[in-house]
Design an enzyme around this catalytic site. Structure first.
Site, PDB file in Angstrom:
ATOM      1  N   GLN A 130       6.224   1.165  -5.583  1.00 57.64           N
ATOM      2  CA  GLN A 130       4.765   1.241  -5.623  1.00 57.64           C
ATOM      3  C   GLN A 130       4.185  -0.141  -5.341  1.00 57.64           C
ATOM      4  OE1 GLN A 130       2.141   1.590  -9.119  1.00 57.64           O
ATOM      5  NE2 GLN A 130       1.384   3.480  -8.189  1.00 57.64           N
ATOM      6  N   TYR A 171      -7.549  -0.566  -9.072  1.00 57.44           N
ATOM      7  CA  TYR A 171      -7.028  -1.783  -8.440  1.00 57.44           C
ATOM      8  C   TYR A 171      -7.612  -1.919  -7.027  1.00 57.44           C
ATOM      9  CZ  TYR A 171      -4.223  -1.660 -12.586  1.00 57.44           C
ATOM     10  OH  TYR A 171      -3.858  -1.615 -13.901  1.00 57.44           O
ATOM     11  N   ARG A 200      -1.091   6.996  -3.816  1.00 55.37           N
ATOM     12  CA  ARG A 200      -1.475   7.554  -5.125  1.00 55.37           C
ATOM     13  C   ARG A 200      -2.974   7.412  -5.327  1.00 55.37           C
ATOM     14  NH1 ARG A 200       0.344   6.601 -11.407  1.00 55.37           N
ATOM     15  NH2 ARG A 200       1.058   8.726 -11.590  1.00 55.37           N
ATOM     16  N   GLY A 204       5.477  10.127 -16.727  1.00 63.15           N
ATOM     17  CA  GLY A 204       5.499   8.723 -17.104  1.00 63.15           C
ATOM     18  C   GLY A 204       6.142   8.559 -18.458  1.00 63.15           C
ATOM     19  N   ARG A 205       5.343   8.802 -19.498  1.00 61.84           N
ATOM     20  CA  ARG A 205       5.792   8.478 -20.856  1.00 61.84           C
ATOM     21  C   ARG A 205       7.069   9.190 -21.262  1.00 61.84           C
ATOM     22  NH1 ARG A 205      -0.189   9.474 -22.788  1.00 61.84           N
ATOM     23  NH2 ARG A 205       0.052  10.878 -21.021  1.00 61.84           N
TER      24      ARG A 205
HETATM   25  C1  FMN Z   1       3.320   1.878 -19.824  1.00 67.16           C
HETATM   26  C2  FMN Z   1       2.620   2.483 -18.643  1.00 67.16           C
HETATM   27  C3  FMN Z   1       2.492   1.742 -17.489  1.00 67.16           C
HETATM   28  C4  FMN Z   1       1.876   2.303 -16.356  1.00 67.16           C
HETATM   29  N1  FMN Z   1       1.842   1.590 -15.189  1.00 67.16           N
HETATM   30  C5  FMN Z   1       1.431   2.188 -14.035  1.00 67.16           C
HETATM   31  C6  FMN Z   1       1.586   1.543 -12.776  1.00 67.16           C
HETATM   32  O1  FMN Z   1       2.143   0.435 -12.656  1.00 67.16           O
HETATM   33  N2  FMN Z   1       1.134   2.202 -11.684  1.00 67.16           N
HETATM   34  C7  FMN Z   1       0.522   3.439 -11.766  1.00 67.16           C
HETATM   35  O2  FMN Z   1       0.133   3.991 -10.737  1.00 67.16           O
HETATM   36  N3  FMN Z   1       0.392   4.074 -12.942  1.00 67.16           N
HETATM   37  C8  FMN Z   1       0.856   3.496 -14.068  1.00 67.16           C
HETATM   38  N4  FMN Z   1       0.802   4.174 -15.252  1.00 67.16           N
HETATM   39  C9  FMN Z   1       0.315   5.568 -15.264  1.00 67.16           C
HETATM   40  C10 FMN Z   1       1.501   6.551 -15.146  1.00 67.16           C
HETATM   41  O3  FMN Z   1       2.118   6.452 -13.865  1.00 67.16           O
HETATM   42  C11 FMN Z   1       1.036   8.002 -15.359  1.00 67.16           C
HETATM   43  O4  FMN Z   1       0.041   8.302 -14.409  1.00 67.16           O
HETATM   44  C12 FMN Z   1       0.486   8.241 -16.752  1.00 67.16           C
HETATM   45  O5  FMN Z   1       1.365   7.721 -17.742  1.00 67.16           O
HETATM   46  C13 FMN Z   1       0.261   9.739 -17.005  1.00 67.16           C
HETATM   47  O6  FMN Z   1       1.496  10.433 -16.893  1.00 67.16           O
HETATM   48  P1  FMN Z   1       2.277  10.927 -18.216  1.00 67.16           P
HETATM   49  O7  FMN Z   1       1.283  11.763 -18.978  1.00 67.16           O
HETATM   50  O8  FMN Z   1       3.444  11.736 -17.726  1.00 67.16           O
HETATM   51  O9  FMN Z   1       2.687   9.714 -18.999  1.00 67.16           O
HETATM   52  C14 FMN Z   1       1.368   3.619 -16.403  1.00 67.16           C
HETATM   53  C15 FMN Z   1       1.482   4.351 -17.602  1.00 67.16           C
HETATM   54  C16 FMN Z   1       2.123   3.812 -18.694  1.00 67.16           C
HETATM   55  C17 FMN Z   1       2.297   4.648 -19.942  1.00 67.16           C
END
Ligand code: FMN
Length: 365
Positions: A107, A189, A236, A320-321
């Protein structure tokens, strides 16, 4: 002989899929997550190699947001992709993921105005479409939240330079062995700062009408595609999100224009952070204007995801999480094992031991 009708095959999360040139052995994607554990030269460390290796069961890993330039940095200790040391570090990560049978895209993330100067090289300036601060707070080197910088507005000529930095980053990612790149146009961003009417007050060809505000993203996607092939480039978006001070006057107009402009490019995929908004449905907007593969994200359970790939609004689902605390998420899904809970305190580094909450979540036994 009677003609036999074939039952349509309903895909599951474990069914392989292709996103452009990238073959995924399952449809469970690890979402990009900044974890702030890069080395002193903004390079991936051996600890990061372990972290990604542990999660190689994902059909596709999208790396944490990775900066194409020192100025693109906004946070403390994210990795970059503009030096030989960084390329070498990423090569170890990509090799580990490929050895585990996974695929991986990088990314590309330029923070623009969502940046604290103390987090980056003193020579690196904070720049944005317009000289407007994002508001909110961003953690500085000691972890304490600080006000982001007031950026300097980019000149028209400088914007072409940023497009070129992204293109070079894509070349670097491929030479490090990654399978492709994802342009981060979400989360407030730089690309989203150009898309959104409230953060982009420019009067040149990059500001004003929706056709002008989408220009930077369209040009950058073309530049990435020219370097590494459109079928290795994804992007994205999160239409309608107010994160990092975003407040577009008409996100439906902006994103319809963007999707129509890039639809003919045959890009590898669109990665949608699907917000449940009262004003409009971002997934319906995407489906109306985007004919290509879709990865869908946001607060999904494995049951939600299974229904999504079976019913077809998306080709794959990203988590993500769940991937933070379940390195073996795919195996847990396959066998119906319970999911481990996340410790929010250790999402980002700063508690003294980088390994904690990073590579010490065990696989299910
Ligand atoms: C610790 C953390 C760091 C994240 N960093 C990014 C990132 O670098 N780039 C991005 O597009 N989204 C980032 N996100 C968003 C996640 O990619 C994702 O969209 C978000 O956690 C929702 O998905 P989930 O409900 O499965 O966690 C981050 C989320 C978390 C929890």
């Amino acid at each position: 002989m009677t003609a036999q009708t074939k039952e349509p095959v309903v895909p599951t999360l474990l069914t392989p899929v292709r996103l452009g040139a990238i073959a995924l052995r399952n449809r469970i994607v690890m979402a990009p997550m900044t974890r702030d554990r890069a080395g002193p030269q903004d390079e991936p460390t051996d600890l990061m190699v372990d972290y990604y290796r542990q999660r190689a069961g994902a059909g596709l890993i999208v790396t944490e947001g990775t900066q194409p330039s020192p100025a693109g940095k906004g946070y403390w200790r994210p990795p970059d992709i503009h030096s030989d040391t960084q390329i070498e570090g990423w090569r170890k990560v990509a090799d580990a993921v490929h050895a585990g049978g996974g695929a991986m895209v990088m990314q590309l993330m330029h923070c623009g105005r969502a940046s604290v100067g103390a987090n980056k090289d003193p020579a690196a300036e904070t720049i944005a479409p317009s000289a407007l601060p994002s508001g909110g707070r961003i953690p500085g080197p000691d972890g304490d939240p600080q006000e982001p910088d007031t950026p300097r507005a980019l000149t028209t000529e400088e914007i072409s330079g940023i497009v070129a930095e992204y293109a070079q980053a894509a070349t670097n990612a491929r030479s490090a062995g990654l399978d492709g790149v994802e342009l981060h146009c979400a989360s407030g961003y730089l690309p989203m700062q150009l898309l959104s009417s409230n953060s982009n007050l420019r009067t040149d060809r990059y500001g004003g009408s929706a056709a002008n505000r989408i220009r930077f993203v369209v040009e950058t996607l073309h530049a990435l595609a020219d370097r590494i092939g459109a079928d290795r480039v994804g992007f994205r978006i999160c239409p309608g999100h107010d994160i990092n001070g975003m407040n577009d006057a008409d996100p439906q107009e902006t994103y319809a224009a963007l999707l129509k402009a890039v639809a003919p490019m045959d890009l590898a995929y669109l990665h949608l952070i699907h917000l449940r908004l009262t004003s409009f449905d971002p997934l319906a907007l995407v489906k109306a204007h985007w004919p290509g593969p879709i990865i869908l994200n946001n607060s999904m359970s494995l049951d939600d995801a299974e229904a999504i790939v079976a019913q077809g609004p998306a080709d794959a689902v990203s988590f993500g999480r769940h991937f933070v605390s379940n390195p073996d998420l795919v195996e847990r899904f396959r066998h119906g094992h319970p999911l481990a809970k996340l410790n929010r305190q250790t999402l980002y580094t700063g508690l003294g031991d980088d390994r904690r909450g990073y590579t010490d979540y065990p696989a299910f036994v």
